[in-house]
Design an enzyme around this catalytic site. Sequence first.
Site, short mmCIF file in Angstrom:
data_model
loop_
_atom_site.label_atom_id
_atom_site.label_comp_id
_atom_site.label_asym_id
_atom_site.label_seq_id
_atom_site.Cartn_x
_atom_site.Cartn_y
_atom_site.Cartn_z
CG ASN A 106 12.78 0.88 31.45
OD1 ASN A 106 12.28 1.31 30.41
ND2 ASN A 106 13.84 1.41 32.02
CG HIS A 123 4.74 0.13 29.56
ND1 HIS A 123 5.57 0.85 28.73
CD2 HIS A 123 3.60 0.86 29.66
CE1 HIS A 123 4.96 1.98 28.37
NE2 HIS A 123 3.76 2.01 28.93
CB CYS A 134 -8.00 -19.06 33.21
SG CYS A 134 -6.39 -19.62 33.84
N GLY A 190 15.52 9.19 30.04
CA GLY A 190 15.75 8.13 29.06
C GLY A 190 14.50 7.60 28.38
CB THR A 191 11.11 7.99 28.18
OG1 THR A 191 10.00 7.68 27.32
CG2 THR A 191 10.82 9.29 28.91
CG ASN A 216 16.59 11.52 25.93
OD1 ASN A 216 17.37 11.16 25.05
ND2 ASN A 216 15.40 10.96 26.08
CD GLU A 218 18.00 11.16 20.23
OE1 GLU A 218 19.13 10.98 19.72
OE2 GLU A 218 16.96 10.64 19.80
C1 BJW Z 1 19.38 7.77 26.88
C2 BJW Z 1 20.46 6.94 27.00
C3 BJW Z 1 21.30 7.19 28.00
C4 BJW Z 1 19.32 6.24 25.23
N1 BJW Z 1 21.03 8.22 28.83
N2 BJW Z 1 19.06 8.79 27.60
C5 BJW Z 1 -3.04 8.98 22.51
C6 BJW Z 1 -2.60 9.50 21.32
C7 BJW Z 1 -2.01 8.68 20.38
C8 BJW Z 1 -1.86 7.31 20.61
C9 BJW Z 1 -2.31 6.80 21.79
C10 BJW Z 1 -2.89 7.62 22.71
N3 BJW Z 1 -3.23 6.87 23.80
C11 BJW Z 1 -2.88 5.60 23.57
C12 BJW Z 1 -2.32 5.52 22.33
C13 BJW Z 1 -1.81 4.29 21.73
C14 BJW Z 1 -0.46 3.88 22.23
C15 BJW Z 1 0.59 4.96 21.89
O1 BJW Z 1 1.04 5.72 22.70
N4 BJW Z 1 1.03 4.98 20.65
C16 BJW Z 1 2.06 5.95 20.22
C17 BJW Z 1 3.26 5.19 19.65
C18 BJW Z 1 1.44 6.91 19.27
N5 BJW Z 1 -0.47 3.64 23.66
C19 BJW Z 1 -0.97 2.51 24.15
O2 BJW Z 1 -1.50 1.70 23.43
C20 BJW Z 1 -0.91 2.31 25.65
N6 BJW Z 1 -2.17 1.91 26.15
C21 BJW Z 1 -3.15 2.77 26.40
O3 BJW Z 1 -3.01 3.97 26.26
O4 BJW Z 1 -4.33 2.18 26.82
C22 BJW Z 1 -5.52 2.94 26.82
C23 BJW Z 1 -5.98 3.02 25.39
C24 BJW Z 1 -6.12 1.87 24.66
C25 BJW Z 1 -6.54 1.95 23.33
C26 BJW Z 1 -6.76 3.18 22.74
C27 BJW Z 1 -6.60 4.35 23.51
C28 BJW Z 1 -6.20 4.25 24.84
C29 BJW Z 1 0.03 1.15 25.97
C30 BJW Z 1 1.41 1.42 25.58
C31 BJW Z 1 2.26 0.16 25.83
C32 BJW Z 1 3.68 0.32 25.34
N7 BJW Z 1 4.33 -0.97 25.35
C33 BJW Z 1 5.75 -1.05 25.08
C34 BJW Z 1 6.15 -2.55 25.16
C35 BJW Z 1 6.18 -3.00 26.60
C36 BJW Z 1 6.61 -4.42 26.74
C37 BJW Z 1 8.03 -4.65 26.34
O5 BJW Z 1 8.97 -4.03 26.91
O6 BJW Z 1 8.22 -5.45 25.45
O7 BJW Z 1 6.48 -0.30 26.04
S1 BJW Z 1 6.23 -0.30 23.54
C38 BJW Z 1 7.74 0.34 24.12
O8 BJW Z 1 7.72 1.79 24.13
C39 BJW Z 1 7.83 -0.08 25.59
C40 BJW Z 1 8.41 1.14 26.23
O9 BJW Z 1 8.13 1.13 27.61
C41 BJW Z 1 7.73 2.26 25.48
C42 BJW Z 1 8.43 3.57 25.58
O10 BJW Z 1 9.72 3.53 25.03
P1 BJW Z 1 10.91 4.32 25.73
O11 BJW Z 1 11.15 3.78 27.06
O12 BJW Z 1 10.65 5.77 25.63
O13 BJW Z 1 12.17 3.87 24.83
P2 BJW Z 1 12.69 4.46 23.42
O14 BJW Z 1 13.58 3.45 22.84
O15 BJW Z 1 11.59 4.96 22.59
O16 BJW Z 1 13.56 5.75 23.84
C43 BJW Z 1 14.77 5.64 24.54
C44 BJW Z 1 15.23 7.05 24.87
O17 BJW Z 1 16.36 6.98 25.71
C45 BJW Z 1 15.65 7.87 23.65
O18 BJW Z 1 15.05 9.15 23.74
C46 BJW Z 1 17.18 7.99 23.78
O19 BJW Z 1 17.68 9.23 23.31
C47 BJW Z 1 17.36 7.88 25.26
N8 BJW Z 1 18.63 7.31 25.71
N9 BJW Z 1 20.39 5.98 25.95
C48 BJW Z 1 19.93 9.00 28.61
N10 BJW Z 1 22.40 6.45 28.24
ZN ZN Z 2 -5.17 -20.62 32.18
#
Ligand code: BJW
Ligand code: ZN
Length: 243
Positions: A106, A123, A134, A190-191, A216, A218
Amino acid sequence: IAENLIAKMETVKALLSGARHVAVLTGAGISSESGIPTFRGNGGMWQGEQAEELARPETFAREPERVWEFYNWRRATVAGCEPNPAHRALAELERRVPEMMVLTQNVDGLHQQAGSRNVIEMHGSLWRLHCTQCTYFEENRESLPPLPECPRCGNLLRPGVVWFGEALPRGVLSAALDSVSRADILLVVGTSSLVQPAASFAHIAKRAGAVCVEVNLEATPNTGFMDFALHGKAGEILPALVE
Ligand code: BJW
Ligand code: ZN
């Protein structure tokens, strides 16, 4: 809360009270009870759009104004939100466990606001800005113009967050992996466990011998190999584990 959930929670609670090193991976779900929308599901986070479309360097390069509008909305939303009982329970747990680290995906800063000290922001942060040209960066919580400019070189500033295809900040991944591989217990809260590299932390912890616990609403792709899957609200389950 169902009876078998209560039984599992008692076991996890006992394990936590005996643990030396706890790692906690958190995602958007831990902040949803603070009023912050999650990324996936329910019709998109912002103006009906999936945040995944906006959180991309290509989108920012093409439409910086639209992406900044999204982040300015996020900054304003989060500024009006407070940590919830789940954040506070983790801050309390940190006071009891000899070594604990929160690895958060987050960008809202709510763990620190709740009192957690050992937090790795995998992140980045909504409150940090970087120059696109720069090395200038700054921390601020002020409201921003539609296209904020670098005070050093005049080029466009960008949010200090990690978008798809971008590397995590320097040192962040190694610090996170260090904590994950030394943990007695990994809590995954919560991910959706869809985004790498965070999604593989549970596998790494498991291989290194940790007990893995998922909290979570779910099931996720990682639920199958968790030692304990606690389905319910983080804001109810975490306080019960720590009370
Ligand atoms: C509750 C609840 C309650 C609700 N109680 N639960 C290997 C394989 C395949 C792909 C890749 C790989 N390696 C890298 C990739 C590419 C990519 C990736 O993973 N893609 C996939 C989608 C396939 N990853 C990247 O690009 C990462 N970089 C990287 O690996 O660099 C090296 C590299 C580069 C190039 C090529 C290879 C390697 C960077 C990832 C950056 C993610 N950025 C974001 C935006 C951040 C900025 C912003 O906030 O605006 O991060 S995207 C978004 O998703 C954000 C989040 O942190 C992230 C995760 O989401 P999260 O937190 O899981 O949220 P939700 O909404 O998905 O889920 C919520 C959950 O909560 C649900 O399960 C609900 O059920 C639950 N919930 N209420 C308990 N009350
Ligand atoms: Zn600058």
